[in-house]
Design a protein around this motif. Structure first.
Motif, mmCIF file in Angstrom:
data_model
loop_
_atom_site.group_PDB
_atom_site.id
_atom_site.type_symbol
_atom_site.label_atom_id
_atom_site.label_comp_id
_atom_site.label_asym_id
_atom_site.label_seq_id
_atom_site.Cartn_x
_atom_site.Cartn_y
_atom_site.Cartn_z
ATOM 1 N N LEU A 215 -3.807 3.413 5.232
ATOM 2 C CA LEU A 215 -3.171 3.491 3.915
ATOM 3 C C LEU A 215 -4.153 3.109 2.806
ATOM 4 O O LEU A 215 -4.186 3.748 1.745
ATOM 5 C CB LEU A 215 -1.950 2.574 3.882
ATOM 6 C CG LEU A 215 -0.747 3.017 4.724
ATOM 7 C CD1 LEU A 215 0.340 1.952 4.708
ATOM 8 C CD2 LEU A 215 -0.195 4.351 4.227
ATOM 9 N N LEU B 262 7.450 9.544 -1.954
ATOM 10 C CA LEU B 262 7.380 8.194 -1.399
ATOM 11 C C LEU B 262 8.380 8.019 -0.259
ATOM 12 O O LEU B 262 8.073 7.416 0.780
ATOM 13 C CB LEU B 262 7.652 7.171 -2.508
ATOM 14 C CG LEU B 262 7.622 5.693 -2.099
ATOM 15 C CD1 LEU B 262 6.255 5.320 -1.567
ATOM 16 C CD2 LEU B 262 8.014 4.808 -3.275
ATOM 17 N N ASN C 205 -5.374 5.646 -0.104
ATOM 18 C CA ASN C 205 -5.221 5.350 -1.530
ATOM 19 C C ASN C 205 -6.562 5.381 -2.261
ATOM 20 O O ASN C 205 -6.631 5.763 -3.436
ATOM 21 C CB ASN C 205 -4.547 3.986 -1.703
ATOM 22 C CG ASN C 205 -3.076 4.016 -1.297
ATOM 23 O OD1 ASN C 205 -2.426 5.062 -1.358
ATOM 24 N ND2 ASN C 205 -2.558 2.879 -0.861
ATOM 25 N N SER D 222 6.965 9.969 2.820
ATOM 26 C CA SER D 222 5.781 9.362 3.441
ATOM 27 C C SER D 222 6.114 8.042 4.134
ATOM 28 O O SER D 222 5.675 7.791 5.261
ATOM 29 C CB SER D 222 4.696 9.147 2.395
ATOM 30 O OG SER D 222 5.150 8.283 1.361
ATOM 31 N N ALA D 223 6.905 7.197 3.462
ATOM 32 C CA ALA D 223 7.267 5.909 4.064
ATOM 33 C C ALA D 223 8.140 6.104 5.292
ATOM 34 O O ALA D 223 7.953 5.447 6.327
ATOM 35 C CB ALA D 223 7.988 5.036 3.034
ATOM 36 N N LEU E 130 6.182 7.485 8.271
ATOM 37 C CA LEU E 130 5.397 6.454 8.938
ATOM 38 C C LEU E 130 6.287 5.511 9.756
ATOM 39 O O LEU E 130 6.015 5.252 10.933
ATOM 40 C CB LEU E 130 4.612 5.659 7.898
ATOM 41 C CG LEU E 130 3.663 4.594 8.437
ATOM 42 C CD1 LEU E 130 2.551 5.223 9.265
ATOM 43 C CD2 LEU E 130 3.076 3.775 7.293
ATOM 44 N N CYS E 131 7.363 5.017 9.151
ATOM 45 C CA CYS E 131 8.203 4.011 9.821
ATOM 46 C C CYS E 131 9.090 4.626 10.902
ATOM 47 O O CYS E 131 9.121 4.142 12.038
ATOM 48 C CB CYS E 131 9.054 3.282 8.784
ATOM 49 S SG CYS E 131 8.093 2.327 7.584
ATOM 50 N N VAL F 101 12.325 -0.664 2.869
ATOM 51 C CA VAL F 101 12.141 0.666 2.279
ATOM 52 C C VAL F 101 13.490 1.252 1.880
ATOM 53 O O VAL F 101 13.675 1.751 0.754
ATOM 54 C CB VAL F 101 11.414 1.598 3.272
ATOM 55 C CG1 VAL F 101 11.447 3.042 2.778
ATOM 56 C CG2 VAL F 101 9.979 1.136 3.486
ATOM 57 N N GLU G 270 0.819 -1.212 0.000
ATOM 58 C CA GLU G 270 0.000 0.000 0.000
ATOM 59 C C GLU G 270 0.853 1.263 0.000
ATOM 60 O O GLU G 270 0.399 2.328 -0.410
ATOM 61 C CB GLU G 270 -0.935 0.003 1.214
ATOM 62 C CG GLU G 270 -2.022 -1.046 1.159
ATOM 63 C CD GLU G 270 -2.955 -0.875 -0.031
ATOM 64 O OE1 GLU G 270 -3.248 0.277 -0.390
ATOM 65 O OE2 GLU G 270 -3.387 -1.895 -0.608
ATOM 66 N N LEU G 271 2.088 1.154 0.473
ATOM 67 C CA LEU G 271 3.016 2.288 0.405
ATOM 68 C C LEU G 271 3.636 2.428 -0.980
ATOM 69 O O LEU G 271 4.476 3.305 -1.197
ATOM 70 C CB LEU G 271 4.125 2.122 1.453
ATOM 71 C CG LEU G 271 3.753 2.473 2.895
ATOM 72 C CD1 LEU G 271 4.875 2.062 3.853
ATOM 73 C CD2 LEU G 271 3.464 3.963 3.034
#
Length: 652
Positions: free
Chosen positions: A171, A540, A175, A543-544, A547-548, A584, A125-126
């Motif tokens: 997520l 990307l 989307n 955002s990733a 979150l992480c 990631v 979803e990421l």
């Protein structure tokens, strides 16, 4: 009309084989030999007590966490037919056949297993590759600490499951927001986000950290939504109201419902009643309800009562006296009245009973008809066991020298007369003629001679708590300089430890460091109008990482401000976010730093060797993860990769 029956009805479905395979592997990995060991392991001794209380419908309060997690564990006991009859008194105690240990451990194991496919779906979803998503899932699958924690009657795996479910749901909702707002799927994932967040907080208060992170992310997205000129004002308002409903109203309502169900299930009096109000105690079956059944609803002269302080610290307590007297002089040389001691006692006791007496009469029984005590009446309080009167005078109190001493009067014939008249004030009265009601009325007593107000204070002794053998500090967690011995077989020497996959933990730390450094480098370069990566890749990456890395930070940094005893398992939610960051970073390095085919091939070979090493470490420590097979003393010493690890070795 029936022509459509001439053709077969065909249903086609897309099945993600990766997802199915990961789910099966997760179930095998977590459920294998789940009933072993048939003994109490570490905090099972703690949670098992609550499960037994649920089975017997006995009221309890656990001040360390909300009730939802306990109810889930109890549900496993209910499915297994557990009657609650087991003495959870020590780690290592053997379970009898009455305890359905497989059912009790089933829910943590299932949630732990489902974390594997959830990790896969989150990376998809990421918008990362299926290869990266597969890597994240396998890292979760082969993480020894997560396996250990999910195979026992503990709550960390349940917490992590709801955290990951909340992340995935948001997520998917986000989307869908781009193409299908306000559809059934859009509403489903938005509402599921709120439900999962509520469940996470309901399992452990730690879930609040991730909930706040998601609210912050949703707030940023909502801010961007407000600035979208393609949406009308009404549409923007509807979007904001939908998010407020699903992410605030629903979670709060659901969280409160956990307590409602908890109180509905537990209707019998138990060991924790005394910290609740008298009105609540009277609502439980047995206990105070048995004592007050059939008793008058109004306090009259001659009534026998107990007086409970609802504001006492560290816990509510009852006005109490006994035959002991205050010392003539305290250790600091300060003198006292040497009168009978009056304290606030936190337990039910016969010395908590008092008689409400009319100062103008000698009788100590209720007259017929009874004469109720009203707001403003003057009374005397007679201690039921010693028959001495509650008294105060201009003598410093033992615990608070600036306040007056409370005592039960003893006539020493030393020119210190009794001062035992008290005016009743009903705090929650509706009028100045209110009657003092049992249980419902909140009263205070004002001393007639000095106008001092009676306060209770519990005498607490400083508890020299010894530090738990396996407690640790947050700094120990990053490098896993600590472990926890969960279980040890006294004969075979088999043992279970909370110990992680060393290579995974080290890789997670490196990935975090690499991400932060690259993020700052890109940010500085972009400030100079230099874009090293395409705009889509930058978004990307942000955002990733947000979150992480954000999930790791909010689940780790708050522990530096906590004074509670901390253990390695507190780090597992933060570690989960770090593990998601590893693929990631790896995909980013492959896509944007390895520009030619030769470096890409070398990097791929390095990744194969690295992942093979992670699996090898998992297999090496699996005897300490599953508790079998039994290892020899030499094999156990070989597993002590760090001097700070406490691996138990039997001495023959």
């Amino acid at each position: 009309m029936l022509g459509f029956l001439k053709q077969p009805v065909v249903v086609t479905a897309e099945i993600n084989v990766n997802l199915v395979a990961l789910t099966v592997m997760g179930l095998v990995n977590r459920l294998w030999a789940l009933s072993y060991p048939r003994a109490v392991v570490f905090d099972e001794v703690y949670y098992g007590q609550f499960v037994s209380l649920y089975m017997k419908r006995i009221f309890f309060v656990d001040d360390s966490g909300p009730p939802f997690g306990h109810m889930l564990l109890a549900f496993g006991g209910y499915l297994g037919g557990f009657d609650g009859n087991f003495l959870w008194n020590r780690i290592g105690a053997e379970y009898n056949m009455n305890v359905p240990i497989w059912s009790l451990r089933l829910l943590p194991a299932l949630t732990g297993a489902l974390c594997v496919p959830l990790a896969y779906q989150i990376l998809v979803e990421l918008h990362f590759s299926h290869c990266a998503a597969l890597g994240a899932a396998l890292l979760i699958l082969f993480e020894n600490s997560l396996i250990t924690q999910s195979r026992l009657m503990l709550l960390e795996s349940v917490l992590i499951f709801f955290i990951l479910l909340a992340i995935l749901s948001y997520l998917k909702f986000y989307n869908l927001q781009k193409c299908s707002p306000f559809t059934a799927g859009w509403w489903f994932w938005l509402l599921l986000t709120g439900v999962a967040c509520s469940c996470a907080v309901g399992v452990k208060y730690m879930g609040l950290f991730t909930y706040m992170l998601l609210l912050a992310i949703a707030g940023v997205h909502s801010w961007h939504l407000i600035g979208d000129q393609t949406l009308s004002n009404v549409s923007v308002l509807c979007h904001l109201l939908a998010r407020g409903l699903a992410l605030v109203v629903v979670p709060v309502a659901m969280y409160l419902s956990f307590f409602y169900v908890h109180l509905t299930l537990l209707y019998r009096s138990g060991p924790h009643d005394q910290i609740m109000t008298s009105a609540f105690q009277a609502s439980l079956e047995g206990g105070l309800a048995r004592i007050t059944q059939g008793q008058p609803l109004e306090v009259a002269y001659g009534s026998q009562i107990t007086l409970r302080n609802v504001l006492g610290k560290p816990m509510p307590c009852w006005l109490h006296s006994h035959k002991s007297t205050y010392p003539i002089r305290y250790e600091n040389g300060r003198g006292s009245s040497h009168q009978q001691q009056v304290t606030c006692y936190p337990f039910k006791d016969v010395n908590n009973w008092w008689i409400v007496k009319d100062p103008g009469r000698q009788q100590l029984v209720v007259s017929n008809p009874p004469r109720p005590v009203r707001h403003g009446h003057i009374v005397q309080l007679v201690h039921g066991i010693t028959t001495r009167y509650l008294n105060t005078h201009d003598v410093a109190a033992p615990l608070s020298p600036h306040s007056q001493e409370i005592s039960c009067y003893i006539d020493y014939n030393i020119s210190m007369p009794a001062q035992n008249l008290w005016r009743v004030e009903i705090v929650n009265r509706e009028s100045d003629t209110d009657v003092w009601k049992t249980i419902l009325s909140e009263v205070r007593f004002v001393h007639v001679n000095t106008s001092a107000v009676l306060k209770w204070k519990i005498l607490t002794l400083k508890n020299e708590d010894t530090e738990h053998k396996y407690s640790s500090s947050p700094l120990d967690w990053i490098t896993m300089d600590t472990n926890i011995a969960y279980w040890f077989h006294p004969i075979s020497g088999a043992q279970i430890h909370l110990i992680g996959n060393v290579l995974t933990w080290a890789s997670a730390n490196v990935a975090t460091l690499v991400y932060v450094c690259l993020f700052l480098w890109y940010l500085l370069r972009r400030r100079r109008k230099i874009c090293d990566i395409p705009e889509d890749a930058w978004r990307l990456w942000v955002s990733a990482g947000g979150l992480c890395v954000g999930g790791w930070a909010v689940n780790y940094l708050p522990f530096f401000m906590m004074e509670k005893t901390l253990f390695l398992y507190h780090y597992l939610p933060a570690l989960t976010f770090q593990i998601l960051l590893i693929p990631v970073v790896l995909q980013h390095l492959t896509d944007h730093l390895c520009r030619s085919q030769l470096p890409k091939n070398a990097f791929s070979a390095l990744m194969v060797a690295w992942f093979s090493s992670i699996y090898l470490v998992y297999r090496t420590f699996s005897p300490l993860t599953y508790g079998e097979p039994t290892l020899s003393a030499a094999e156990l010493r070989a597993l002590r990769w760090k001097d700070s690890w406490d691996i138990l070795i039997r001495k023959h």
